[in-house]
Scaffold this active site. Structure first.
Site, PDB file in Angstrom:
ATOM      1  N   ASP A 150       0.770  -1.267   0.085  1.00 26.39           N
ATOM      2  CA  ASP A 150      -0.138  -0.187  -0.013  1.00 26.39           C
ATOM      3  C   ASP A 150       0.930   1.166   0.136  1.00 26.39           C
ATOM      4  O   ASP A 150       0.445   2.448  -0.455  1.00 26.39           O
ATOM      5  CB  ASP A 150      -0.950   0.122   1.239  1.00 26.39           C
ATOM      6  CG  ASP A 150      -2.067  -0.824   0.891  1.00 26.39           C
ATOM      7  OD1 ASP A 150      -2.206  -1.935   0.142  1.00 26.39           O
ATOM      8  OD2 ASP A 150      -3.121  -0.471   1.462  1.00 26.39           O
ATOM      9  N   CYS A 175       0.586  -8.041   5.271  1.00 29.38           N
ATOM     10  CA  CYS A 175       0.123  -6.603   5.255  1.00 29.38           C
ATOM     11  C   CYS A 175      -1.227  -6.512   4.727  1.00 29.38           C
ATOM     12  O   CYS A 175      -1.821  -7.318   4.628  1.00 29.38           O
ATOM     13  CB  CYS A 175       1.223  -6.022   4.159  1.00 29.38           C
ATOM     14  SG  CYS A 175       2.885  -5.716   4.865  1.00 29.38           S
ATOM     15  N   ASP A 176      -1.518  -5.106   4.459  1.00 31.84           N
ATOM     16  CA  ASP A 176      -3.095  -4.567   4.467  1.00 31.84           C
ATOM     17  C   ASP A 176      -4.130  -5.580   4.045  1.00 31.84           C
ATOM     18  O   ASP A 176      -4.756  -6.032   4.892  1.00 31.84           O
ATOM     19  CB  ASP A 176      -3.002  -3.325   3.723  1.00 31.84           C
ATOM     20  CG  ASP A 176      -2.132  -2.223   4.495  1.00 31.84           C
ATOM     21  OD1 ASP A 176      -1.206  -2.591   5.229  1.00 31.84           O
ATOM     22  OD2 ASP A 176      -2.466  -0.913   4.415  1.00 31.84           O
ATOM     23  N   LYS A 177      -4.177  -5.713   2.854  1.00 32.86           N
ATOM     24  CA  LYS A 177      -5.204  -6.363   2.070  1.00 32.86           C
ATOM     25  C   LYS A 177      -5.160  -8.088   2.285  1.00 32.86           C
ATOM     26  O   LYS A 177      -5.957  -8.790   1.981  1.00 32.86           O
ATOM     27  CB  LYS A 177      -5.613  -5.941   0.813  1.00 32.86           C
ATOM     28  CG  LYS A 177      -5.805  -4.660   0.628  1.00 32.86           C
ATOM     29  CD  LYS A 177      -6.593  -3.863   1.735  1.00 32.86           C
ATOM     30  CE  LYS A 177      -6.539  -2.318   1.799  1.00 32.86           C
ATOM     31  NZ  LYS A 177      -5.250  -1.870   2.073  1.00 32.86           N
ATOM     32  N   CYS A 234       4.511  -2.271   8.584  1.00 32.79           N
ATOM     33  CA  CYS A 234       4.814  -0.945   9.091  1.00 32.79           C
ATOM     34  C   CYS A 234       4.473  -0.957  10.750  1.00 32.79           C
ATOM     35  O   CYS A 234       3.391  -1.238  11.041  1.00 32.79           O
ATOM     36  CB  CYS A 234       4.208   0.193   8.174  1.00 32.79           C
ATOM     37  SG  CYS A 234       5.026   0.114   6.499  1.00 32.79           S
ATOM     38  N   GLU A 286      -6.679   5.020  -0.541  1.00 37.54           N
ATOM     39  CA  GLU A 286      -6.477   5.562   0.727  1.00 37.54           C
ATOM     40  C   GLU A 286      -5.898   7.030   0.581  1.00 37.54           C
ATOM     41  O   GLU A 286      -5.102   7.220  -0.535  1.00 37.54           O
ATOM     42  CB  GLU A 286      -5.297   4.532   1.439  1.00 37.54           C
ATOM     43  CG  GLU A 286      -5.764   3.391   1.910  1.00 37.54           C
ATOM     44  CD  GLU A 286      -4.874   2.458   2.743  1.00 37.54           C
ATOM     45  OE1 GLU A 286      -5.117   1.635   3.386  1.00 37.54           O
ATOM     46  OE2 GLU A 286      -3.615   3.047   2.715  1.00 37.54           O
ATOM     47  N   SER A 336      -5.359   5.313   5.234  1.00 40.83           N
ATOM     48  CA  SER A 336      -4.382   4.316   5.665  1.00 40.83           C
ATOM     49  C   SER A 336      -4.578   4.344   7.124  1.00 40.83           C
ATOM     50  O   SER A 336      -4.995   5.555   7.949  1.00 40.83           O
ATOM     51  CB  SER A 336      -2.874   4.995   5.332  1.00 40.83           C
ATOM     52  OG  SER A 336      -2.252   4.309   6.235  1.00 40.83           O
TER      53      SER A 336
END
EC number: 4.2.1.9
Length: 554
Positions: A78, A119-121, A191, A442, A468
């Site tokens: 991202d 990570c995110d998704k 992160c 985002e 985000s």
């Protein structure tokens, strides 16, 4: 065993021949076949090291008497996709990941699954797949990145985004920005703040789909490798006992996840992902449920971007079990739910304790008596909007100001960087929703620009896109209905007064209802930005943000 469908009997001799072409022995084919989904790649810092996690998982599976079968999954970074067309693809990959994992698992009749995201998704996509496939499954994430101290400040990726805004405002030199760039991301891992990736990794643990420690053990610690080996061993036990995601992902488990979400002050993206995961097991989580839980669960942590602590500090303070132990003192959790440990939540957190009350507040001394996320409604967002209340400056909890309207993120960023946004303004970015984007980008670049320029205590940002987990400030997203679907955000004009009241859950544009209806009748949907390829199909099928931006079968 489920895998007998591809390996047992004379009719399956051709199938066994193909296994043997890859070096599998008859002895290995007698054991449970465990699919190991490894999302390792060389574009995501949180995934660059997942080969080591996968090797540990496979070692654990073999130790427990199973046969691991590894395959890959995609993953978008991202941060690298941020601020340009690439971000249109990020959320949309959640469904691609779920679909591809489903296809691989069911095509090859695996007895169990180990999902390795970070990570995110990728995390919610794999949880959706686990729920949909519904064979014994466990998630073991790659772990958070460390935060490095530089000039008496704990840095993270958001520090660099905000440094760009500070440079544009003349508050930092190019050399100082470069120093942040060099130090902010010191190595592998998701992160380091309570951003989306770490939020979802922590909530995976709370849901009962990850082992204790899954959300907080840093990526570079040997404990993470040991955790992966234990996950590999545990999946064989889950297969033997036939404990499936449907046994774990119950309505009460999602209530636990939402409660801890509020206590931690997680990313607002969790409000997109938890409903999508619940949908896979036939449950609905709506914004009213989220608001109800937020109203009674206190906020115990202020991790970056809301504060200066990072996930490594949460780990040292006792991790997710310690947070859950605090919440249990006020009966805010369901404790008798089964988890992938084979034990209940109560048993998992029995010996947990808070080691640092600066990082995890006592239940009797919270940062606020209500949760870190708030749902707003009003004539600007009839179906709801979402804000990370724990990251909003106190002076912006209630705000009125003139709208500055932009029909894309790019136009808004240009205006912010060129100094065209004034104190008191309410920046509105629309046509960035699930359909309108498409992909619901985002808005970290504009929010970081606002914060970096020192305007986060004076300027609000409202969008039908999303934010985000690194975003801070009065950033209100997920406005539903979105502009592309004819929501009221589509008819706001420059200068209209926007009223924000976060404590009372209100979001309004101060114009008469008759004027709103008049403008809505005059409104026409713009032409779709993308009509071809995956995003073209995605835009036609995706639901509103208040439903989790899931794909609907139409």
């Amino acid at each position: 065993m489920r895998s007998d469908a591809v390996k047992k009997g004379i009719e399956r001799a051709p199938h066994r021949a193909l296994f043997k072409a890859m070096g599998y022995t008859d002895e290995e084919l007698e054991r449970p076949l465990i699919g190991v989904v490894n999302s390792r790649n060389e574009i995501v810092p949180g995934h660059i090291h997942l080969d080591k996690i996968a090797e540990a998982v496979k070692a654990g599976i073999r130790m427990a008497g199973g046969t691991p079968v590894e395959f890959g999954a995609i993953g978008v970074c991202d941060g690298i996709a941020m601020g340009h067309t690439g971000m249109k693809y990020s959320l949309a990959t959640r469904e691609l990941i779920a679909d591809s994992c489903e296809a691989m698992a069911l095509a090859h009749s695996f007895d169990g699954m180990v999902f390795i995201p970070n990570c995110d998704k990728i995390v919610p996509g794999m949880l959706m797949a686990a729920a949909r496939i519904n064979v014994p499954a466990i998630v073991v994430s790659g772990g958070p990145m460390l935060s490095l101290r530089h000039n008496d400040k704990n840095l993270d990726l958001n520090s660099v985004f905000e440094a760009v805004g500070a440079y544009k405002a003349g508050k930092m030199t190019e050399k100082e920005v470069w120093e942040y760039e060099e130090k902010a991301c010191p190595g592998c891992g998701s992160c380091s703040g309570m951003f989306t990736a770490n939020s979802m990794n922590c909530l995976t643990e709370v849901l009962g789909m990850g082992l204790p420690g899954n959300g907080t053990v840093p990526a570079v610690y040997a404990e993470r490798i040991r955790l992966a080996k234990k996950a590999g061993m545990k999946i064989v036990e889950l297969v033997e006992k036939d404990i499936k995601p449907s046994d774990i992902l119950t309505p009460k488990a999602f209530e636990n996840a939402l409660a801890v979400d509020m206590a931690l002050g997680c990313s607002t993206n969790s409000v997109l992902h938890l409903p999508a995961i619940a949908n896979e097991v036939g449950m609905e989580i709506n914004l009213d449920i989220i608001n109800e839980i937020s109203s009674k669960v206190p906020n115990l942590c202020k991790l970056a971007p809301a504060g200066h602590h990072h996930v490594q500090d949460l780990y040292a303070a006792g991790g997710i079990p310690a947070v859950m132990k605090e919440l249990s003192k006020k009966n805010l959790l369901h404790l008798d739910l089964i988890t992938v440990t084979g034990k209940t939540v109560r048993e998992n957190i029995e010996n947990a304790k808070v080691r640092d009350y600066e990082v995890i507040r006592s239940i009797d001394n919270p940062y606020s008596p209500t949760g870190g996320i708030a749902v707003l409604r009003g004539n600007l967002a009839p179906d709801g909007a979402v804000v990370k209340r724990s990251a909003v400056a106190p002076e912006m909890l209630v705000h009125k100001g003139p709208a500055r309207v932009f029909d894309s993120e790019d136009a808004a960023i240009e205006a912010i960087y060129n100094g065209k946004i004034n104190k008191g303004d309410v920046v509105i970015i629309r046509y960035e929703g699930p359909k309108g984007g498409p992909g619901m980008r985002e808005m970290l670049s504009p929010t970081s620009a606002i914060a970096g320029m020192g305007l986060d205590k004076d300027v609000a940002l409202i969008t039908d896109g999303r934010f985000s987990g690194a975003t801070r400030g009065a950033s209100i997203g997920h406005v539903s209905p979105e502009a592309m679907a004819g929501g009221p955000i589509a008819i706001v004009r420059d200068g209209d007064i926007i009223s924000i009241d976060i404590p009372n859950g209100k979001l309004d544009v101060e114009i008469p209802d008759s004027e709103i209806q008049k403008r809505l009748k005059e409104w026409k949907a713009p032409a779709p930005k993308i009509t071809k390829g995956y995003l073209g199909r995605y835009a036609k099928l995706v639901s509103s943000a208040n439903k989790g931006a899931i794909l609907e079968n139409k």
